[in-house]
Write a protein that holds these residues in place. Structure first.
Motif, mmCIF file in Angstrom:
data_model
loop_
_atom_site.group_PDB
_atom_site.id
_atom_site.type_symbol
_atom_site.label_atom_id
_atom_site.label_comp_id
_atom_site.label_asym_id
_atom_site.label_seq_id
_atom_site.Cartn_x
_atom_site.Cartn_y
_atom_site.Cartn_z
ATOM 1 N N UNK A 127 -49.398 9.743 -8.574
ATOM 2 C CA UNK A 127 -49.479 11.170 -8.973
ATOM 3 C C UNK A 127 -47.953 11.733 -8.693
ATOM 4 N N UNK A 128 -47.444 11.103 -7.735
ATOM 5 C CA UNK A 128 -45.948 11.655 -7.456
ATOM 6 C C UNK A 128 -45.083 11.153 -8.479
ATOM 7 N N UNK A 129 -45.271 9.995 -8.976
ATOM 8 C CA UNK A 129 -44.422 9.766 -10.383
ATOM 9 C C UNK A 129 -44.833 10.562 -11.567
ATOM 10 N N UNK A 161 -57.005 5.183 -3.371
ATOM 11 C CA UNK A 161 -56.389 6.692 -3.279
ATOM 12 C C UNK A 161 -54.848 6.439 -2.941
ATOM 13 N N UNK A 162 -54.753 5.566 -2.257
ATOM 14 C CA UNK A 162 -53.027 5.569 -1.711
ATOM 15 C C UNK A 162 -52.500 5.288 -2.937
ATOM 16 N N UNK A 173 -51.774 14.180 -3.050
ATOM 17 C CA UNK A 173 -50.928 13.181 -2.742
ATOM 18 C C UNK A 173 -50.233 13.386 -1.622
ATOM 19 N N UNK A 174 -49.842 14.747 -0.904
ATOM 20 C CA UNK A 174 -49.349 15.115 0.246
ATOM 21 C C UNK A 174 -50.365 14.946 1.415
ATOM 22 N N UNK A 175 -51.507 15.443 0.805
ATOM 23 C CA UNK A 175 -52.566 15.273 2.179
ATOM 24 C C UNK A 175 -53.440 13.885 2.260
ATOM 25 N N UNK A 176 -53.613 13.257 1.340
ATOM 26 C CA UNK A 176 -54.387 12.146 1.223
ATOM 27 C C UNK A 176 -54.011 11.051 2.438
#
Length: 393
Positions: free
Chosen positions: A215-217, A208-209, A229-232
């Motif tokens: 996902x940011x890419x 997940x990390x 991506x921001x909450x994980x």
């Protein structure tokens, strides 16, 4: 965390090591000894209420928008000093997410996928439905505080899927429930489906990390919704901290926690240090980093067993009030503030001192007369097996 994650796993599930983590012959077990029956992490209940009160303070004194109408001016003018601290209360949401990762891992251990699904539905929906009705009624009584929605929009909110449907929210805070639901689905599909084990949770955390970084890419709305991506990082940190609590410290688990903190503080700083769209007050990025660190540290203290002395029963009550209080505090709080401050002329601090206990009292009523009787009934109803229909030949 959602503050909805109130159910703690039975102590009998804590401490047993799966075969994949058995210590070498003659070695000490890698974790705390089996807990006594009935033992409970009451300190975690207290942390949940603390996170909820942080968010409450933010909504009452740390931001502009609708609450400024209730105070008849910006909270920065009403509370020149308090507002500068209250504006950091929004980080209580990230604090919730760390706690949620810990609690969901704990409460799902040894459960089947069906048991997990029933526990989440029966825990989340009864109080949520009542909160919708209460806020909906308030919007009719005093629409200058809470604007009523169209009937079709209001009804969609009962599904808890209004955000992906593009429908306005009745409860402002319920965006966090959509985040929590996606976490539940991911954890259920990749871990609970085959049974929760140390190895599966660790693998899930690592993958997940990496997915969040990719996902940011990719930077597409769909991948962001799926991966969060921001909450994980907050959920992942909570998952690893529970493994530390269950099995003891090791470098891999603390490495996951450290990585989660580093990623989480970056999101918090970049998303929260500047004024928001409603004119939120500016935040010092260094203070944001400290609060995020303290959120991880507070749950780590519980994970290491350093809070066993905090075994007061009132903490259990505090934990039970957290979810209903979190659901109703924002809009109903603005309603109460307007009535007390602008209607009855109470001073600002006295208004706060009355509003919070009133909402906690209402939360207790919701817990006592909604959650306690109807949550178990809903769970039993979901567990009932349909009679087998024999086809007639």
């Amino acid at each position: 965390m959602n503050p909805a994650d109130q159910t703690l796993a039975p102590a009998s599930t804590v401490g047993a090591l799966p075969a994949e983590r058995l210590p070498a012959p003659g070695a000490l077990p890698a974790g705390p000894a089996r807990k006594r029956a009935g033992d409970r992490l009451r300190a975690l209940d207290g942390l949940r209420l603390l996170a909820a009160l942080m968010v409450c303070l933010y909504h009452f004194a740390g931001k502009n928008g609708e609450v400024a109408d209730s105070w008849h001016q910006s909270p920065s003018g009403v509370f020149p000093t308090l507002s500068r601290a209250a504006t950091y209360g929004c980080l209580g949401v990230q604090f919730f997410f760390v706690i949620s990762g810990f609690v969901i891992c704990m409460s799902s251990w040894g459960r089947t996928l069906g048991e997990f699904f029933r526990s989440r539905v029966s825990r989340l929906y009864p109080a949520y439905w009542v909160a919708l009705l209460l806020v909906g009624a308030a919007s009719v009584l005093l629409p200058v505080v809470v604007h009523p929605l169209r009937s079709d929009e209001f009804l969609i909110n009962f599904t808890m899927l209004q955000q992906p449907m593009g429908v306005p929210r009745v409860l402002g805070v319920c965006w966090t429930l959509w985040v929590e639901m996606r976490f539940y689905v991911l954890f259920a599909l990749f871990v609970i489906w085959r049974g929760v084990t140390y190895r599966r949770v660790v693998t899930f955390c690592i993958l997940w990390t990496l997915a969040g970084a990719l996902a940011r890419v990719a930077d597409t709305p769909l991948t962001d919704e799926l991966v969060m991506r921001d909450h994980a990082p907050y959920f992942i940190g909570g998952l690893a901290l529970y493994l530390i609590h269950r099995f003891g410290s090791d470098l891999l688990l603390w490495g996951i926690v450290a990585m989660s903190f580093l990623l989480g503080q970056r999101y918090s700083v970049t998303a929260l240090w500047h004024p928001g769209v409603q004119g939120d007050f500016p935040r010092d990025p260094h203070v944001v980093q400290v609060i995020v660190f303290l959120s991880f540290a507070a749950v780590a203290v519980v994970a290491l067993g350093w809070t066993r002395w905090a075994n007061w029963r009132w903490l259990t009550v505090a934990g039970a009030l957290t979810y209903p209080f979190y659901l109703i505090h924002e809009h109903l709080g603005w309603f109460v503030i307007r009535v007390l401050h602008r209607g009855l002329g109470l001073g600002p601090y006295l208004t706060l001192a009355v509003t919070v206990p009133v909402l906690l009292g209402l939360a207790w009523l919701m817990h006592r007369f909604v959650e306690r009787p109807f949550g178990p009934r809903l769970k039993r109803a979901l567990a009932e097996k349909r009679p087998r229909i024999v086809p007639v030949r």
